[in-house]
Design a protein around this motif. Sequence first.
Motif, PDB file in Angstrom:
ATOM      1  N   PRO A   8     -50.846  37.381  92.931  1.00  0.00           N
ATOM      2  CA  PRO A   8     -51.808  39.209  92.385  1.00  0.00           C
ATOM      3  C   PRO A   8     -50.682  40.015  92.239  1.00  0.00           C
ATOM      4  O   PRO A   8     -51.300  41.095  90.892  1.00  0.00           O
ATOM      5  CB  PRO A   8     -52.240  39.428  93.607  1.00  0.00           C
ATOM      6  CG  PRO A   8     -51.941  38.368  94.239  1.00  0.00           C
ATOM      7  CD  PRO A   8     -50.986  37.030  94.196  1.00  0.00           C
ATOM      8  N   ASN A   9     -49.499  40.153  92.206  1.00  0.00           N
ATOM      9  CA  ASN A   9     -49.029  40.545  91.212  1.00  0.00           C
ATOM     10  C   ASN A   9     -49.107  41.093  90.288  1.00  0.00           C
ATOM     11  O   ASN A   9     -48.201  41.487  88.703  1.00  0.00           O
ATOM     12  CB  ASN A   9     -47.324  40.764  91.905  1.00  0.00           C
ATOM     13  CG  ASN A   9     -46.968  41.017  92.959  1.00  0.00           C
ATOM     14  OD1 ASN A   9     -48.250  42.225  93.420  1.00  0.00           O
ATOM     15  ND2 ASN A   9     -46.314  40.480  93.656  1.00  0.00           N
ATOM     16  N   GLU A  10     -49.522  39.976  88.919  1.00  0.00           N
ATOM     17  CA  GLU A  10     -49.258  39.599  87.960  1.00  0.00           C
ATOM     18  C   GLU A  10     -50.705  39.577  87.100  1.00  0.00           C
ATOM     19  O   GLU A  10     -51.404  38.180  87.570  1.00  0.00           O
ATOM     20  CB  GLU A  10     -48.587  38.037  87.470  1.00  0.00           C
ATOM     21  CG  GLU A  10     -47.391  39.063  87.881  1.00  0.00           C
ATOM     22  CD  GLU A  10     -46.321  37.078  87.078  1.00  0.00           C
ATOM     23  OE1 GLU A  10     -46.105  36.896  86.260  1.00  0.00           O
ATOM     24  OE2 GLU A  10     -45.725  36.565  88.484  1.00  0.00           O
ATOM     25  N   PRO A  11     -51.595  40.178  86.248  1.00  0.00           N
ATOM     26  CA  PRO A  11     -52.914  39.929  86.108  1.00  0.00           C
ATOM     27  C   PRO A  11     -52.735  39.457  84.343  1.00  0.00           C
ATOM     28  O   PRO A  11     -51.804  39.152  83.690  1.00  0.00           O
ATOM     29  CB  PRO A  11     -53.462  42.133  85.989  1.00  0.00           C
ATOM     30  CG  PRO A  11     -51.901  42.154  86.108  1.00  0.00           C
ATOM     31  CD  PRO A  11     -50.934  42.204  86.666  1.00  0.00           C
ATOM     32  N   GLY A  29     -44.470  27.135 101.807  1.00  0.00           N
ATOM     33  CA  GLY A  29     -45.063  28.536 102.298  1.00  0.00           C
ATOM     34  C   GLY A  29     -44.354  29.249 101.241  1.00  0.00           C
ATOM     35  O   GLY A  29     -43.360  29.216 100.859  1.00  0.00           O
ATOM     36  N   VAL A  30     -45.499  30.253 100.952  1.00  0.00           N
ATOM     37  CA  VAL A  30     -45.138  31.142 100.007  1.00  0.00           C
ATOM     38  C   VAL A  30     -44.894  32.808 100.520  1.00  0.00           C
ATOM     39  O   VAL A  30     -45.981  32.853 101.929  1.00  0.00           O
ATOM     40  CB  VAL A  30     -45.603  31.488  98.542  1.00  0.00           C
ATOM     41  CG1 VAL A  30     -45.961  30.516  98.494  1.00  0.00           C
ATOM     42  CG2 VAL A  30     -47.687  31.455  99.365  1.00  0.00           C
ATOM     43  N   ALA A  31     -44.524  33.875 100.248  1.00  0.00           N
ATOM     44  CA  ALA A  31     -44.534  35.251 100.498  1.00  0.00           C
ATOM     45  C   ALA A  31     -45.966  36.232 100.378  1.00  0.00           C
ATOM     46  O   ALA A  31     -46.168  35.538  99.424  1.00  0.00           O
ATOM     47  CB  ALA A  31     -42.691  36.175 100.279  1.00  0.00           C
ATOM     48  N   GLU A  32     -46.358  37.004 100.914  1.00  0.00           N
ATOM     49  CA  GLU A  32     -47.421  38.102 100.639  1.00  0.00           C
ATOM     50  C   GLU A  32     -46.835  38.116  99.260  1.00  0.00           C
ATOM     51  O   GLU A  32     -45.695  39.271  99.093  1.00  0.00           O
ATOM     52  CB  GLU A  32     -47.586  38.893 101.502  1.00  0.00           C
ATOM     53  CG  GLU A  32     -48.847  37.510 102.976  1.00  0.00           C
ATOM     54  CD  GLU A  32     -49.255  38.545 103.794  1.00  0.00           C
ATOM     55  OE1 GLU A  32     -49.278  40.049 103.283  1.00  0.00           O
ATOM     56  OE2 GLU A  32     -49.797  38.336 104.549  1.00  0.00           O
ATOM     57  N   PRO A  33     -47.861  38.772  98.361  1.00  0.00           N
ATOM     58  CA  PRO A  33     -49.209  39.194  98.374  1.00  0.00           C
ATOM     59  C   PRO A  33     -49.809  37.455  97.460  1.00  0.00           C
ATOM     60  O   PRO A  33     -50.655  37.107  97.381  1.00  0.00           O
ATOM     61  CB  PRO A  33     -49.127  39.978  97.384  1.00  0.00           C
ATOM     62  CG  PRO A  33     -48.801  39.878  96.113  1.00  0.00           C
ATOM     63  CD  PRO A  33     -47.187  40.103  97.149  1.00  0.00           C
ATOM     64  N   LEU A  34     -48.274  36.319  97.297  1.00  0.00           N
ATOM     65  CA  LEU A  34     -48.675  35.348  96.545  1.00  0.00           C
ATOM     66  C   LEU A  34     -50.184  34.615  97.916  1.00  0.00           C
ATOM     67  O   LEU A  34     -49.710  34.144  98.978  1.00  0.00           O
ATOM     68  CB  LEU A  34     -48.299  34.206  96.294  1.00  0.00           C
ATOM     69  CG  LEU A  34     -46.660  35.164  96.229  1.00  0.00           C
ATOM     70  CD1 LEU A  34     -45.615  34.043  95.877  1.00  0.00           C
ATOM     71  CD2 LEU A  34     -47.087  34.672  94.584  1.00  0.00           C
ATOM     72  N   TYR A  35     -50.267  33.611  97.262  1.00  0.00           N
ATOM     73  CA  TYR A  35     -51.597  32.333  98.151  1.00  0.00           C
ATOM     74  C   TYR A  35     -51.854  31.395  97.257  1.00  0.00           C
ATOM     75  O   TYR A  35     -52.318  31.579  96.150  1.00  0.00           O
ATOM     76  CB  TYR A  35     -52.459  33.006  98.750  1.00  0.00           C
ATOM     77  CG  TYR A  35     -53.757  33.363  97.821  1.00  0.00           C
ATOM     78  CD1 TYR A  35     -54.758  32.956  97.556  1.00  0.00           C
ATOM     79  CD2 TYR A  35     -53.240  35.140  96.891  1.00  0.00           C
ATOM     80  CE1 TYR A  35     -55.254  33.670  96.196  1.00  0.00           C
ATOM     81  CE2 TYR A  35     -54.397  35.977  96.265  1.00  0.00           C
ATOM     82  CZ  TYR A  35     -55.192  34.840  95.880  1.00  0.00           C
ATOM     83  OH  TYR A  35     -55.954  35.333  95.131  1.00  0.00           O
TER      84      TYR A  35
END
Length: 80
Positions: A8-11, A29-35
């Motif tokens: 989400p950090n990369e539009p 596992g990934v850190a937020e905000p990745l999903y």
Amino acid sequence: MKKALVCPNEPAHNGYRIAQVESAENIFGVAEPLYWIDCADDVVADQWYFDTTDNTIKEVPKPVIVTANNQPKSSGAQVI
């Protein structure tokens, strides 16, 4: 089934960049905000994006190449 890693950090276009694609058994596992989200087998990272307007994964549109038609032909040197 494959999973797409959404960033989400990369539009990208109307949504977010797909940073990575893995088979379901290889996700980590990934850190937020990745999903991770489910995706089709033909999805490729950086060639597809997650569209937030309708929550679907779409292919990045190919660039439109505009060619110059009806331009005058030039021969010889230009006088300045």
